[in-house]
Every structure is written in structure tokens, then in C-alpha cells.
Design an enzyme around this catalytic site. Sequence first.
Site, PDB file in Angstrom:
ATOM      1  N   GLY A 104      -8.860  -1.683  -4.216  1.00 43.29           N
ATOM      2  CA  GLY A 104      -7.730  -2.524  -4.629  1.00 43.29           C
ATOM      3  C   GLY A 104      -6.628  -1.742  -5.313  1.00 43.29           C
ATOM      4  O   GLY A 104      -6.745  -0.551  -5.569  1.00 43.29           O
ATOM      5  N   GLY A 106      -5.246  -0.394  -8.017  1.00 43.22           N
ATOM      6  CA  GLY A 106      -5.667  -0.072  -9.384  1.00 43.22           C
ATOM      7  C   GLY A 106      -4.526   0.474 -10.218  1.00 43.22           C
ATOM      8  O   GLY A 106      -4.541   0.399 -11.435  1.00 43.22           O
ATOM      9  N   ARG A 107      -3.566   1.094  -9.559  1.00 44.62           N
ATOM     10  CA  ARG A 107      -2.408   1.589 -10.330  1.00 44.62           C
ATOM     11  C   ARG A 107      -1.106   1.247  -9.615  1.00 44.62           C
ATOM     12  O   ARG A 107      -0.142   2.003  -9.626  1.00 44.62           O
ATOM     13  CB  ARG A 107      -2.514   3.085 -10.570  1.00 44.62           C
ATOM     14  CG  ARG A 107      -2.473   3.870  -9.315  1.00 44.62           C
ATOM     15  CD  ARG A 107      -2.428   5.337  -9.497  1.00 44.62           C
ATOM     16  NE  ARG A 107      -3.032   5.902  -8.304  1.00 44.62           N
ATOM     17  CZ  ARG A 107      -3.204   7.154  -8.091  1.00 44.62           C
ATOM     18  NH1 ARG A 107      -2.833   8.013  -8.981  1.00 44.62           N
ATOM     19  NH2 ARG A 107      -3.758   7.574  -6.985  1.00 44.62           N
ATOM     20  N   GLY A 140      -4.504   2.798 -14.771  1.00 46.24           N
ATOM     21  CA  GLY A 140      -3.423   2.156 -14.003  1.00 46.24           C
ATOM     22  C   GLY A 140      -2.078   2.831 -14.154  1.00 46.24           C
ATOM     23  O   GLY A 140      -1.058   2.294 -13.718  1.00 46.24           O
ATOM     24  N   ARG A 197       8.088   1.621  -5.113  1.00 48.77           N
ATOM     25  CA  ARG A 197       7.948   1.830  -3.669  1.00 48.77           C
ATOM     26  C   ARG A 197       8.400   0.574  -2.927  1.00 48.77           C
ATOM     27  O   ARG A 197       8.290  -0.536  -3.458  1.00 48.77           O
ATOM     28  CB  ARG A 197       6.489   2.108  -3.304  1.00 48.77           C
ATOM     29  CG  ARG A 197       5.841   3.160  -4.164  1.00 48.77           C
ATOM     30  CD  ARG A 197       4.594   3.667  -3.523  1.00 48.77           C
ATOM     31  NE  ARG A 197       3.462   2.754  -3.602  1.00 48.77           N
ATOM     32  CZ  ARG A 197       2.227   3.117  -3.290  1.00 48.77           C
ATOM     33  NH1 ARG A 197       1.978   4.347  -2.849  1.00 48.77           N
ATOM     34  NH2 ARG A 197       1.225   2.271  -3.385  1.00 48.77           N
ATOM     35  N   ARG A 204      -3.341  -2.516   4.000  1.00 48.75           N
ATOM     36  CA  ARG A 204      -4.051  -1.335   4.508  1.00 48.75           C
ATOM     37  C   ARG A 204      -5.242  -1.738   5.378  1.00 48.75           C
ATOM     38  O   ARG A 204      -5.642  -2.908   5.354  1.00 48.75           O
ATOM     39  CB  ARG A 204      -4.601  -0.537   3.304  1.00 48.75           C
ATOM     40  CG  ARG A 204      -3.520  -0.052   2.370  1.00 48.75           C
ATOM     41  CD  ARG A 204      -3.808  -0.442   0.929  1.00 48.75           C
ATOM     42  NE  ARG A 204      -2.611  -0.215   0.098  1.00 48.75           N
ATOM     43  CZ  ARG A 204      -2.296   0.954  -0.427  1.00 48.75           C
ATOM     44  NH1 ARG A 204      -3.103   1.985  -0.259  1.00 48.75           N
ATOM     45  NH2 ARG A 204      -1.190   1.091  -1.122  1.00 48.75           N
ATOM     46  N   ASP A 274      -8.416   3.121   2.843  1.00 48.76           N
ATOM     47  CA  ASP A 274      -7.568   2.348   1.916  1.00 48.76           C
ATOM     48  C   ASP A 274      -6.179   2.963   1.822  1.00 48.76           C
ATOM     49  O   ASP A 274      -5.289   2.373   1.206  1.00 48.76           O
ATOM     50  CB  ASP A 274      -8.203   2.283   0.519  1.00 48.76           C
ATOM     51  CG  ASP A 274      -8.587   3.652  -0.013  1.00 48.76           C
ATOM     52  OD1 ASP A 274      -9.343   4.360   0.654  1.00 48.76           O
ATOM     53  OD2 ASP A 274      -8.087   4.037  -1.097  1.00 48.76           O
ATOM     54  N   ASP A 284       0.813   6.220   0.243  1.00 46.49           N
ATOM     55  CA  ASP A 284       0.025   6.827  -0.835  1.00 46.49           C
ATOM     56  C   ASP A 284       0.133   8.345  -0.850  1.00 46.49           C
ATOM     57  O   ASP A 284      -0.759   9.067  -0.415  1.00 46.49           O
ATOM     58  CB  ASP A 284      -1.453   6.393  -0.764  1.00 46.49           C
ATOM     59  CG  ASP A 284      -1.632   5.025  -1.413  1.00 46.49           C
ATOM     60  OD1 ASP A 284      -0.613   4.345  -1.667  1.00 46.49           O
ATOM     61  OD2 ASP A 284      -2.782   4.638  -1.667  1.00 46.49           O
TER      62      ASP A 284
END
Length: 529
Positions: A104, A106-107, A140, A197, A204, A274, A284
Site C-alpha cells: 500500500g 506507505g509514504r 511515511g 507527483r 499498480r 507494486d 516509483d
Amino acid sequence: MTLLQKLRFDNRFTGSLPSDDVGGSVPRQVNGACFSRVAPANVANPALVSHSSEVAELLGISPEAVYDQSFADVMSGNRLLEGMDSHAMCYGGHQFGNWAGQLGDGRAIALGEVLDVNGDHQMLQLKGAGPTPYSRSADGLAVLRSSVREFLCSEAMHHLGVPTTRALSLVTTGDKVVRDMLYNGNPQPEPGAIVCRVAPSFVRFGNFEIFASRGDHETLRTLADFVVESEFPHLNSPNADKYVALLREVCERTAEMVVHWLRIGFVHGVMNTDNMSILGLTIDYGPYGWLDNYDPHWTPNTTDAQQRRYRFGNQPSVAHWNLLQLANALYPLVGEVEPLEEALEHYSQHFEKSWSTMMAAKLGLPSLADPRDSELAESVLTLLQSVETDMTIFWRELANVDCSGSSELLERGSPLLRAVYNVNAMTVEQSKAFHDFADGWAIRQRDLNVPIGERTTLMNQTNPKYVLRNYMAQLAIDEAEQGDFGLIAELLELVRSPYADQPDKERFYSLRPEWARTRVGCSQLSCSS
Ligand code: AMP
Ligand code: MG
């Protein structure tokens, strides 16, 4: 009303999909929900470092609005605008080949979907805006160095013509974030930062995998229907064909993306499922890197140093493996193996076709259909590995090789030698291999008789002159950590026109300096950000 407040939000993702009914950011397993509502944390002193004027323009944010403090306040998460619906997505993933369960956002905290100037949806997402239910034991947050890398690289990729998430802004938070950069027991406080972003969707492969792994076919179907309807409306149909069509198109887009990476020498570094976008976007930016010398075995990611699963040359097969995981996740909605297998096969076919078109363009050839041309493509990759050779400079210089029939050209490959790291150490055979390749290439060019202007244009549109070499981003980080953001601005300007000759930026068209060969941040990066 400021121009920022004029942003129009239309939150399809949070408006259409099931949400977690527990609030707050306590780490937990989230079941039967695609996301959790969570607010960004407050930061001490948000300050704008840089922004992408093209992304601001796309979103309808005026050039002046970004310099108002309210812009930094919003892009640091300190202020939410009306219409925003901040949340973190629930997804799982295969990390380094193993199923890792729930991961998930997380940050990352998404703020909501803006309608851009074309009427398209663009999700805004803050990376490093504080803990979410998916942060597990981590904080995070993000540090300046990794945020500079993501900000510059995603914009560089866009201007190189590679499908990617974009970056609107880079702000420092005024808070310190503790990181053990190389995981070697040496934690240090570092400046915190946040990148905003932007992408039509951040879904994903792992968003599908999590529900399939839990046997939650209802949420799986809801998500798949939503993704088809919102992002692939041309594939919509009342039956399961649409899920197969979805896989087929994701295969195609992923193949395209990886071919671009091979064209420009990009190594993603962490191709876990992910980190694979359903839209086929590069997503990412963590321990990614650019090839200086051409080495298909290279990876910048120290976490992967042993196995080298995500090395440059392995990216096409890893993408295929990841697509297989997506196919497995979609299987409960299709109920038949064959159509999914057929769709998957499409990846390899599309990849081959697309790779061949790309290589032909790099070589300035119309295609590789003639065996003499496919041989050239093969031999160039062998040549590039025969001695330490800079990939970007080699390809760019190829257009400068003289194709004329003059027999005086005993050293036809000379421009290419500019790409060799240690010319003085070359053996006679090694230099001869460069000249022989150049001769063979020139013969084919003469046979084909493509006008030189046309050939040079094609090659210079395919072989970038400037890429964001690892050491360049690191120099910008070194200065930024001292409070000087000049090089970030200069590099952003540079990467805006990677295919153009920029005479005042010639110093960035050079071999990687020797000091950068082994320096942390230039050749080795960890996931710690
Ligand atoms: P990555 O492979 O770097 O994209 O991250 C893998 C998973 O770890 C994702 O679920 C991230 O959200 C999570 N993660 C990475 N760094 C942090 C952090 N500093 N705080 C919370 N979660 C994190
Ligand atoms: Mg990730």
C-alpha cells in the site's frame, strides 16, 4: 480566489471504490477496501525548491501562483483545498520474486483528481507526506536526496518521450528525517522533502493482486471494472472479454515502456509488482540509475547486488514475469487460462517488434528486416561491451561517422572512440573492431542511400545527447543539502531538451568523471529514502 483554489477536482477513484471505514494512520491490514482516507501530516516550514512549469500549465495553475506561499503549503500537505479527498491506496505486491502481502501507499498520500486543461483527470499525490495505514513500521516521510532524484528524473523521462508519472513540485519541509542510507547502522538526520507527483492513475499491478490473494473477488471485480471504465473505456464490454483486453493492452504498454528504457539506458532498480503501473508508466523512482558504460548486468540497487534480478538487461523478462502475476490476479474474473495466456504472449511479440523498430532507429536504418541490418544490431551490442564504452556518447556520435565511400577513411570509427573510457588501454584489435563496425554501418547506409539529413534527424531524435546521469543528480543533491538549488534548476533546464545540442551545456555531454565510479549515490543506491 487564488488560481490554486480554482483547481477543479473530480474524485472518481475515491468516489467509485470501496473505502476503509477505519480512520487515522494506525498501521493495519485493510480488507475489502481499495483505499483509506488519511490526511497529510503537518510540516514545519514548507518552501518551494523547484516546479515543472509544463505540469503546472497542464493543470491550469498560473505561472505566478506557484510562487505564492499557498502553493508550497498545499504541495507539502499543510493545506488541503476544497474538493480534495486525501487518501492512501491499498495494494500488495511481489517483491524480488516473492509475494509480500499487503504493502500500500506507505509514504504517498493522494490528494484527489484534478481536471486538467484538456478535461482529463490527473491524480495529485504527495510522496513523503506522513504516515498512512500502510506505513508498517516506517515513518511515511521522504528525504531531500531521494525527492530531488524523483523530481528531476520523472521530468527527464517525460522529455525523453518515455511514459512516466510526472512531478509538479519539490518542496522542503523544514523537518529532519532520520535515515540509515546504506543500512549499515549509521542513521543520520537529513532534510525532509515532498514531491507532488501527477498521473492519470497510480494504480499498480499490486492493486489487483491484493484482492486476488485474499480471494476477495468482489472488490477485485469492482476495481477492474473501474480501471477499465475510467482508463481504458475503449475496452469496455458487458462480459469478461474486457479483463483479457485489459491485460493485452497493459502487456503492450509495458513492452513499449521497457523498450524505451533500453533505448536510453535506464535501470528502474526495483521492478516489484507494486511498482508496475497499470497504465504502463515508469513509476516509483527509487534506486534507479542510468548506464554510463554499457553493461547489461549493471544495477544501481545495493539491495539487489547479489541476485541482480533488476539489472538493465533483465528488465524485459522481469516485466513479463510481472505481467504473469497480473494475469494470475485477473484469472478469477476470467475463469479460463487460454485467453489470458494468449494476451500474455502478446507481450513478447510486441516487445520484439518494438525493440527492432527502436534499434533500427538508433542505427539510422529504416528497419532490421534485412539480415545484414539485424547483424549490425547484434554486433553493436557486442562491441559496446568489448571495452568500457559510454552508451549515450557512443550512440549520439554514431550519427557523426562519415558514410562516404572514400577509401582514405582508415579510421572511420574515430568519432565513436570518444565514448571509450580508456582509449589508451585499447588493444589494436579492440580499436579495429570499432572501425570495422563503423565500416559495416557506413556500407549499409550507402546501400540504402537515405539522405544524410533524414538519417541524422532520425538518429538524433532517438539517441539523446543528455540524460540525467547518476553523478549529475548527486551533484545537485550535494548542493541542495547545503541550501543551494541552482544545479537543480540548471539540470531541469537541461533535461527539457535532451535531443537538442545545447552548446552552453557541453560539459554534461562527457564521460562519467572518475570520482563518480564508486561514490555512493552515483553507482550504489539503496531503497532507503
Ligand atoms: P518501494 O519499493 O520503495 O516503492 O516501497 C515498498 C513499500 O514500502 C511501499 O508500500 C511503500 O509505501 C513502503 N515504504 C517505503 N518507504 C517508506 C517509508 N519511509 N514510510 C512508509 N512506507 C514506506
Ligand atoms: Mg513503490
